[in-house]
Design a protein around this motif. Structure first.
Motif, PDB file in Angstrom:
ATOM      1  N   GLU A   1      19.176  31.936  25.616  1.00 63.20           N
ATOM      2  CA  GLU A   1      20.406  31.793  24.852  1.00 63.20           C
ATOM      3  C   GLU A   1      20.730  30.305  24.627  1.00 63.20           C
ATOM      4  O   GLU A   1      20.592  29.487  25.543  1.00 63.20           O
ATOM      5  N   PRO A   2      21.138  29.954  23.404  1.00 62.34           N
ATOM      6  CA  PRO A   2      21.578  28.569  23.164  1.00 62.34           C
ATOM      7  C   PRO A   2      22.841  28.286  23.983  1.00 62.34           C
ATOM      8  O   PRO A   2      23.704  29.160  24.126  1.00 62.34           O
ATOM      9  N   ARG A   3      22.918  27.085  24.517  1.00 60.36           N
ATOM     10  CA  ARG A   3      24.035  26.775  25.420  1.00 60.36           C
ATOM     11  C   ARG A   3      24.786  25.531  24.975  1.00 60.36           C
ATOM     12  O   ARG A   3      24.242  24.640  24.317  1.00 60.36           O
ATOM     13  N   ARG A   4      26.034  25.513  25.367  1.00 61.01           N
ATOM     14  CA  ARG A   4      26.892  24.345  25.208  1.00 61.01           C
ATOM     15  C   ARG A   4      27.374  23.995  26.604  1.00 61.01           C
ATOM     16  O   ARG A   4      28.292  24.618  27.123  1.00 61.01           O
ATOM     17  N   GLY A   5      26.673  23.039  27.214  1.00 59.98           N
ATOM     18  CA  GLY A   5      26.933  22.769  28.620  1.00 59.98           C
ATOM     19  C   GLY A   5      26.414  23.914  29.467  1.00 59.98           C
ATOM     20  O   GLY A   5      25.255  24.336  29.336  1.00 59.98           O
ATOM     21  N   TRP A   6      27.266  24.475  30.323  1.00 55.21           N
ATOM     22  CA  TRP A   6      26.880  25.604  31.169  1.00 55.21           C
ATOM     23  C   TRP A   6      27.110  26.951  30.491  1.00 55.21           C
ATOM     24  O   TRP A   6      26.673  27.987  30.983  1.00 55.21           O
ATOM     25  N   LEU A   7      27.805  26.929  29.370  1.00 57.25           N
ATOM     26  CA  LEU A   7      28.196  28.175  28.719  1.00 57.25           C
ATOM     27  C   LEU A   7      27.271  28.518  27.560  1.00 57.25           C
ATOM     28  O   LEU A   7      26.694  27.631  26.907  1.00 57.25           O
ATOM     29  N   VAL A   8      27.140  29.815  27.292  1.00 53.13           N
ATOM     30  CA  VAL A   8      26.387  30.275  26.136  1.00 53.13           C
ATOM     31  C   VAL A   8      27.151  29.934  24.862  1.00 53.13           C
ATOM     32  O   VAL A   8      28.357  30.186  24.756  1.00 53.13           O
ATOM     33  N   ASP A   9      26.461  29.343  23.914  1.00 55.47           N
ATOM     34  CA  ASP A   9      27.061  29.012  22.621  1.00 55.47           C
ATOM     35  C   ASP A   9      27.024  30.271  21.760  1.00 55.47           C
ATOM     36  O   ASP A   9      26.044  30.531  21.054  1.00 55.47           O
ATOM     37  N   ARG A  10      28.093  31.066  21.816  1.00 53.38           N
ATOM     38  CA  ARG A  10      28.125  32.374  21.156  1.00 53.38           C
ATOM     39  C   ARG A  10      27.985  32.245  19.639  1.00 53.38           C
ATOM     40  O   ARG A  10      27.288  33.031  19.004  1.00 53.38           O
ATOM     41  N   ARG A  11      28.642  31.247  19.074  1.00 51.82           N
ATOM     42  CA  ARG A  11      28.593  31.100  17.625  1.00 51.82           C
ATOM     43  C   ARG A  11      27.164  30.825  17.152  1.00 51.82           C
ATOM     44  O   ARG A  11      26.682  31.428  16.195  1.00 51.82           O
ATOM     45  N   ARG A  12      26.466  29.933  17.846  1.00 53.26           N
ATOM     46  CA  ARG A  12      25.089  29.629  17.476  1.00 53.26           C
ATOM     47  C   ARG A  12      24.172  30.819  17.764  1.00 53.26           C
ATOM     48  O   ARG A  12      23.252  31.099  16.992  1.00 53.26           O
ATOM     49  N   LEU A  13      24.437  31.526  18.862  1.00 54.07           N
ATOM     50  CA  LEU A  13      23.645  32.713  19.205  1.00 54.07           C
ATOM     51  C   LEU A  13      23.686  33.731  18.077  1.00 54.07           C
ATOM     52  O   LEU A  13      22.639  34.244  17.638  1.00 54.07           O
ATOM     53  N   ILE A  14      24.889  34.023  17.576  1.00 54.62           N
ATOM     54  CA  ILE A  14      25.050  35.008  16.499  1.00 54.62           C
ATOM     55  C   ILE A  14      24.398  34.499  15.219  1.00 54.62           C
ATOM     56  O   ILE A  14      23.693  35.248  14.515  1.00 54.62           O
ATOM     57  N   ALA A  15      24.598  33.208  14.911  1.00 58.77           N
ATOM     58  CA  ALA A  15      24.046  32.656  13.674  1.00 58.77           C
ATOM     59  C   ALA A  15      22.518  32.665  13.699  1.00 58.77           C
ATOM     60  O   ALA A  15      21.866  33.021  12.705  1.00 58.77           O
ATOM     61  N   ASP A  16      21.924  32.287  14.851  1.00 56.87           N
ATOM     62  CA  ASP A  16      20.460  32.270  14.953  1.00 56.87           C
ATOM     63  C   ASP A  16      19.888  33.688  14.858  1.00 56.87           C
ATOM     64  O   ASP A  16      18.854  33.908  14.207  1.00 56.87           O
ATOM     65  N   ALA A  17      20.544  34.637  15.512  1.00 54.40           N
ATOM     66  CA  ALA A  17      20.080  36.026  15.459  1.00 54.40           C
ATOM     67  C   ALA A  17      20.168  36.568  14.039  1.00 54.40           C
ATOM     68  O   ALA A  17      19.262  37.272  13.570  1.00 54.40           O
ATOM     69  N   LYS A  18      21.244  36.230  13.348  1.00 57.22           N
ATOM     70  CA  LYS A  18      21.413  36.710  11.966  1.00 57.22           C
ATOM     71  C   LYS A  18      20.319  36.150  11.060  1.00 57.22           C
ATOM     72  O   LYS A  18      19.821  36.849  10.163  1.00 57.22           O
ATOM     73  N   ARG A  19      19.917  34.905  11.291  1.00 54.69           N
ATOM     74  CA  ARG A  19      18.842  34.327  10.483  1.00 54.69           C
ATOM     75  C   ARG A  19      17.529  35.091  10.677  1.00 54.69           C
ATOM     76  O   ARG A  19      16.800  35.352   9.716  1.00 54.69           O
ATOM     77  N   CYS A  20      17.252  35.476  11.911  1.00 52.83           N
ATOM     78  CA  CYS A  20      16.031  36.253  12.187  1.00 52.83           C
ATOM     79  C   CYS A  20      16.082  37.617  11.499  1.00 52.83           C
ATOM     80  O   CYS A  20      15.092  38.075  10.920  1.00 52.83           O
ATOM     81  N   LEU A  21      17.241  38.276  11.557  1.00 54.02           N
ATOM     82  CA  LEU A  21      17.398  39.589  10.939  1.00 54.02           C
ATOM     83  C   LEU A  21      17.351  39.484   9.411  1.00 54.02           C
ATOM     84  O   LEU A  21      16.754  40.327   8.742  1.00 54.02           O
ATOM     85  N   ASP A  22      17.972  38.435   8.870  1.00 55.90           N
ATOM     86  CA  ASP A  22      17.951  38.230   7.416  1.00 55.90           C
ATOM     87  C   ASP A  22      16.528  37.994   6.928  1.00 55.90           C
ATOM     88  O   ASP A  22      16.160  38.409   5.823  1.00 55.90           O
ATOM     89  N   ARG A  23      15.729  37.333   7.748  1.00 59.47           N
ATOM     90  CA  ARG A  23      14.338  37.074   7.369  1.00 59.47           C
ATOM     91  C   ARG A  23      13.568  38.388   7.200  1.00 59.47           C
ATOM     92  O   ARG A  23      12.658  38.491   6.380  1.00 59.47           O
ATOM     93  N   LEU A  24      13.973  39.407   7.954  1.00 54.69           N
ATOM     94  CA  LEU A  24      13.350  40.722   7.846  1.00 54.69           C
ATOM     95  C   LEU A  24      13.977  41.565   6.738  1.00 54.69           C
ATOM     96  O   LEU A  24      13.476  42.650   6.430  1.00 54.69           O
ATOM     97  N   GLY A  25      15.082  41.095   6.183  1.00 54.55           N
ATOM     98  CA  GLY A  25      15.724  41.826   5.098  1.00 54.55           C
ATOM     99  C   GLY A  25      16.447  43.077   5.556  1.00 54.55           C
ATOM    100  O   GLY A  25      16.568  44.038   4.796  1.00 54.55           O
ATOM    101  N   VAL A  26      16.924  43.093   6.823  1.00 62.13           N
ATOM    102  CA  VAL A  26      17.612  44.281   7.346  1.00 62.13           C
ATOM    103  C   VAL A  26      19.085  43.972   7.588  1.00 62.13           C
ATOM    104  O   VAL A  26      19.455  42.855   7.943  1.00 62.13           O
ATOM    105  N   ASP A  27      19.915  44.970   7.385  1.00 65.13           N
ATOM    106  CA  ASP A  27      21.364  44.825   7.551  1.00 65.13           C
ATOM    107  C   ASP A  27      21.761  45.396   8.913  1.00 65.13           C
ATOM    108  O   ASP A  27      22.174  46.550   9.019  1.00 65.13           O
TER     109      ASP A  27
END
Length: 512
Positions: A115-141
């Motif tokens: 998981e991408p992190r910001r300090g000790w915490l998970v960077d939720r915004r980046r996590l969602i954005a990165d995952a969405k890019r992977c899913l968009d690459r597959l063309g799935v909703d």
């Protein structure tokens, strides 16, 4: 096109296996297998269940250690102790059996332990954005915020693929990546594969859908009984050549000659089935001796309708009639008692007790038949009943006490069929019955389905493989958006017409 000089492929070899062997107690899974993969190449590995394909992939990815031979990666001998080591080196694998954590979100699964992190915490915004890019690459909703347990098997397959893509691997192993995808979804994946090839990624591709390989595969290696048979350019072979090398014989026909003769009398009927937000106003009939196919794209509602009829999910409206009697189905138990069987698309999670032996799985749906009046199991009846279905379905197992997890996919599927036959059902839903099963075992499953229909059992075949639907069904109900758009006679239709309705291009035509 491959990079060539004087007709010789000059792309660098990124992975090479020399004389690799692997033994388990009492079983020689691999014996002297050699294989190499070039950068920017799709190299198919073909073979029946039990040929050693998955074992070879697990050695490459660090799940197993070889008993003999060497593995060379980027020119250096390697021996990965874990999958984390192989992933860190740039080798990713998409497993045939889904390897997701159900209670975590899609995004959390894609980047599990990374998981991408910001300090000790998970960077939720980046996590969602990165995952969405992977899913968009597959063309799935698919919403990256939803829990995996809410997804269908096909959607989970896409998440597995997105997870592998997120690793930006040098070597990508795809083990049955299209097994639960429709033709349209597979085409989206093939586009991604072609993009990865152009970027120099080496791809090892395992699939029992041999016809689809022509679009993406450069070379093919065939294994049989744990031994290396051949490696050739795919363009130099026919599908029949590959099959003959896989099974050691020629397979003339993909589907058995039907023995069933569908009648005119309706034995099973549903009308106006509705589950709000999932499917609506679904109606169809099954005639005696008939196999009815369900076709449609991912999320069209095929499996959801079957699960609702089986009582696994609630219905908001509609009627179900069997042999003229209206049924009140409130849960799977009431469906089973009424004579309805459902073979789930996820056989290991929902169809089998994989750690239990063959005999226990074969009788578990009707334990009272092998027990006395106070519920104590009669060992002889238990053994005799199990052996009857092992013999009837030609289940290949060393013994009745063999754990089911150690059998091939085809034999596991036969055990599920045997389990339901012991209940003497009148209606059987087969949901993706040949998913992950080799060509020889597929033919055996098809023969069983035909014989069941010939004996008067009504069958619904849910499949993402249109050739399978057309080859086995008498009629096909085509789903789109939770509705049946048309019900077509298979002898009078083709894949193009089915896809026309499945994509929503055709108007709602109801029953045919």
């Amino acid at each position: 096109m491959p990079a060539t000089a004087g007709g010789i492929d000059v792309r660098p070899v990124v992975l090479k296996l020399d004389n690799v062997s692997k033994e388990f107690p009492g079983v020689k899974a691999l014996s002297g297998v050699s294989f190499d993969l070039r950068a920017g190449e799709v190299h198919a590995v073909c073979g029946e269940n039990g040929a050693g394909k998955s074992t070879l992939m697990k050695i490459i990815s660090g799940v197993y250690q070889p008993n003999g031979g060497t593995v060379t990666y980027k020119g250096e001998p390697v021996q990965f102790a874990t999958t984390l080591q192989s992933e860190a080196a740039g080798i990713a694998i998409i497993h045939q059996e889904l390897n997701l954590v159900p209670h975590l979100t899609v995004a959390e699964n894609i980047y599990l332990a990374r998981e991408p992190r910001r300090g000790w915490l998970v960077d939720r915004r980046r996590l969602i954005a990165d995952a969405k890019r992977c899913l968009d690459r597959l063309g799935v909703d698919i919403d990256p915020n939803v829990q995996v347990r809410t997804l269908s098997v096909a959607q989970c397959q896409m998440v597995e693929i997105a997870k592998a893509l997120s690793l930006n691997a040098t070597v990508l192993i795809m083990d049955e990546p299209t097994s639960s995808l429709t033709e349209q979804e597979a085409q989206l994946l093939f586009k991604v594969i072609r993009d990865l090839k152009a970027e120099g990624t080496g791809i090892i591709y395992i699939s029992h859908r041999l016809d689809e390989m022509a679009e993406i595969v450069d070379r093919v290696t065939v294994l049989r009984d744990g031994r290396y048979i051949s490696t050739d350019d795919f363009a130099d072979l026919t599908i029949d050549d590959i099959v003959a090398r896989m099974v050691g014989r020629s397979l003339e026909d993909k589907f058995p000659e039907p023995t069933r003769v569908p009648g005119e009398d309706v034995i099973f009927s549903v009308s106006g089935l509705t589950r709000t937000g999932v499917f609506s106003d679904v109606s169809f009939d099954i005639r005696r001796g008939e196999i009815l196919g369900f076709a449609g794209l991912m999320g069209a509602g095929r499996t959801e309708v079957a699960r609702a009829i089986f009582g696994a999910d609630p219905l908001d409206a509609g009627t179900i009639t069997l042999d003229g009697d209206a049924l009140k189905i409130t849960d799977p138990r009431s469906a089973i008692e009424a004579g309805i069987a459902y073979l789930s698309e996820d056989r290991k999670a929902q169809g089998l007790a994989v750690k239990m032996p063959v005999d226990a799985n074969l009788v578990m749906a009707r334990m009272q038949a092998v027990s006395n009046s106070v519920g104590v199991i009669d060992r002889k009846q238990h053994r005799d009943a199990s052996q009857r279905y092992v013999d009837l379905l030609n289940i290949r197992t060393p013994s009745l006490s063999q754990p089911v997890r150690l059998l091939s996919g085809g034999n596991q599927q036969k055990i599920i069929i045997g389990k339901w036959l012991f209940r003497e059902p009148r209606i059987m839903f087969f949901d993706e019955p040949t998913r992950g099963i080799d060509v020889g075992a597929k033919f055996a499953i098809y023969q069983i389905m035909d014989e069941l229909a010939a004996n008067g059992i009504g069958i619904v075949l849910i499949s993402s493989e249109l050739p399978e639907v057309l080859g086995m069904s008498d009629r096909v109900a085509v789903f789109h958006g939770g509705r049946i758009m048309a019900t077509l006679n298979t002898r009078d239709t083709n894949q193009e017409e089915i896809m026309h309705y499945a994509s929503g291009s055709g108007r709602h035509a109801g029953q045919g």
